[in-house]
Write a protein that holds these residues in place. Structure first.
Motif, short mmCIF file in Angstrom:
data_model
loop_
_atom_site.label_atom_id
_atom_site.label_comp_id
_atom_site.label_asym_id
_atom_site.label_seq_id
_atom_site.Cartn_x
_atom_site.Cartn_y
_atom_site.Cartn_z
N PRO A 192 0.83 -1.16 0.02
CA PRO A 192 0.03 0.01 0.05
C PRO A 192 0.97 1.30 -0.03
N ILE A 193 0.29 2.32 -0.20
CA ILE A 193 1.08 3.75 0.06
C ILE A 193 1.41 3.87 1.39
N MET A 194 2.92 3.93 1.37
CA MET A 194 3.38 4.09 2.65
C MET A 194 4.73 4.83 2.75
N SER A 195 5.32 5.28 3.94
CA SER A 195 6.61 5.86 3.78
C SER A 195 7.74 5.21 3.68
N THR A 196 9.00 5.73 3.25
CA THR A 196 10.20 4.64 3.06
C THR A 196 10.67 3.96 4.19
N TYR A 197 10.43 4.64 5.06
CA TYR A 197 11.21 4.00 6.71
C TYR A 197 10.52 2.75 6.85
N LEU A 198 9.15 2.53 6.44
CA LEU A 198 8.15 0.96 6.55
C LEU A 198 8.79 -0.02 5.72
N VAL A 199 9.60 0.18 4.54
CA VAL A 199 10.24 -0.86 3.70
C VAL A 199 11.16 -1.72 4.61
#
Length: 259
Positions: A192-199
């Motif tokens: 889903p759409i998310m921030s880079t730090y969650l990868v």
């Protein structure tokens, strides 16, 4: 390029929409090779693209547009380590609209416990390496060039090339796994759409324990080979926590029924 040095935020002339990331870690040499194709929306008149990168070696970069066959090559590529930014300068103003930024790069599996780093475990008395990510709050830039700011959300499609005998994990379920000799290529569903730090990416040799919530969400806890007993408490807490959150927020688990 001096106008971009020492700035607290990236310029807003380009907005990331989607990342297609491919990583190939070498657990013996403790290095990795990478490729990223980023769908970007150029919204301002500029001949620069500025994004975050740190501790990476940039091999090539280009921008292409589906509306034409033109591929734009930067006339200058500068990695500003002090500001952890990658600045691409083009000879002409970039067309407004959606383009694809392709970057080929290499990196090091560092020992700093941030970015894409190496950790160790023992198997039959022998020390082994594994590759692990820790991107919070702003260290995704050490794994792949990106707009590494929480507000710059996008979707992420991850592909990993890893030794065939190892386990490769990411945020989403596996959609395809192809073995070619000693290597395998593992592709994951788009996030889903998310921030880079969650990868997240983990590559190593693991066992796991598994359970399900009352409504069928599969939960796994991965651990070192032979140490599944040490994961049972974490598994119990994870299952109960998901059920608690579902009731408290009145929102079902939003991802595919696998974590």
């Amino acid at each position: 390029m001096d106008q971009f040095r020492g700035q607290a935020r990236l310029p807003k002339s380009a907005i990331p929409k989607r990342y297609d990331i491919r990583l190939k870690p070498d657990l013996t040499a403790c290095t990795f090779a990478g490729f990223v194709a980023i769908d970007i929306d150029i919204v301002g008149n500029t001949n620069f693209i500025v994004l975050n990168a740190a501790d990476l070696f940039i091999n090539s970069a280009s921008v292409s547009y589906s509306s034409s066959s033109k591929v734009l090559q930067p006339v200058k590529v500068e990695l500003v380590e002090a500001d952890e930014i990658l600045v691409l300068e083009f000879a002409e103003t970039l067309p407004n609209g959606i383009g694809v930024l392709d970057i080929v790069f290499d990196g090091v599996l560092n020992d700093k416990m941030k970015g894409f780093y190496r950790s160790t475990y023992e198997l039959n008395g022998e020390k082994k390496n594994m590759a692990v990510t820790q991107f919070e709050p702003a260290d995704a830039r050490r794994c792949f060039p990106c707009w590494d700011e929480p507000a710059c959300k996008a979707t992420f499609k991850i592909t990993l090339d890893v030794p065939a005998e190892l386990v490769a994990l990411s945020n989403m379920p596996v959609i395809e796994e192809k073995v070619n000799g000693d290597l395998k290529t593992v592709s994951y569903q788009e996030t889903p759409i998310m921030s880079t730090y969650l990868v997240a990416v983990v590559v190593g040799l693991f066992d796991y324990v598994e359970d399900h919530t009352s409504d069928g969400v599969k939960v796994r806890v991965y651990c070192q080979v032979g140490k599944t007993k040490q994961g049972k408490f974490a598994l119990h807490v994870a299952v109960k926590t998901l059920e608690l959150y579902k009731g408290y927020f009145a929102v079902p688990y939003a991802l595919p029924s696998w974590i």
